[in-house]
Design a protein around this motif. Structure first.
Motif: not given
Length: 226
Positions: A35-36, A48-50, A166-168, A178-181
């Motif tokens: 997540l960013s 950032v987080a993972h 993640v979507k929520r 605002i961004e995820y991967s």
């Protein structure tokens, strides 16, 4: 019994072991999603987080500049200060405020619980296959194949629960993300589903009794299983 059956079982079991290894790698690691947040200032730090099923890791990255299409912090592999903690609902003494605020606790607990069921099914299936090798009990291959299939189904359900989590987080107005991967742990879980589910079905087909090969051969004349 089919002379090639032991070879088929061993080849299928070898592929299954790859799937089990990927399953364990996905469950114990914390690189399911990255997540960013949105970057508004340059020449500053960005967090950032993972996270995975059990733990959240944050990393402070120094941002010097970005391209016109980039809005987040950048790659998680960039150097920075890293801090990891287990989710509070698993270890009450740990601090994980970011995760508690940004997603539902039930999603994390559900994904972890379903993944544990997947690991359990995979272990039981492996025990059944190993006993079928040692004791020459081919009937154990049938329940083993079902356990592997259930393991694959459970891990893909866990993947979907994590994806919804993640979507929520991204859609929530209470978060800065605002961004995820999805990262390599997520890929391991998906790959383990494919291998366990398909090979579980293949193992079941191998374990089924041989059908008559000729029109005049009856089921009673077929070679019995040992």
């Amino acid at each position: 019994m089919d002379e090639n059956k032991p070879l088929k079982v061993r080849l299928t079991f070898s592929v299954i072991l790859v799937g089990v290894s990927l399953l364990f790698a996905a469950v114990v690691t914390d690189h399911w999603a990255v997540l960013s947040p949105k970057v508004t200032e340059y020449n500053a730090t960005c967090e950032v987080a993972h996270f995975g099923l059990w733990r959240l890791c944050t990393k402070r990255i120094f941002i010097q500049g970005q391209g016109p299409k980039e809005k987040g912090c950048g790659l998680i592999s960039l150097p920075g200060e890293r801090n990891c903690s287990y989710f509070k609902h698993f270890t009450p003494g740990e601090s994980s405020e970011i995760f508690e605020v940004t997603t539902q606790k039930e999603y994390s607990i559900s994904a972890a619980a379903i993944a544990i069921f997947s690991v359990g099914f995979a272990i039981i299936g492996t025990i059944c296959v190993l006993f079928s090798f040692r004791k020459k009990k081919d009937y154990l291959l049938k329940p083993a194949s079902m356990f592997y299939t259930f393991a694959g189904l459970c891990i893909i359900i866990s993947v979907e629960v994590m994806r919804q989590s993640v979507k929520r987080m991204i859609d929530s107005k209470e978060t800065v993300w605002i961004e995820y991967s999805y990262s390599w742990s997520f890929a391991c879980a998906c790959a383990s589903f494919v291998l366990l589910f398909i090979c579980g079905i293949v193992l079941l087909l191998i374990a089924l009794p041989r059908f008559p090969q000729n029109p005049w051969e009856t089921c009673m004349d077929a070679e019995p299983e040992h």
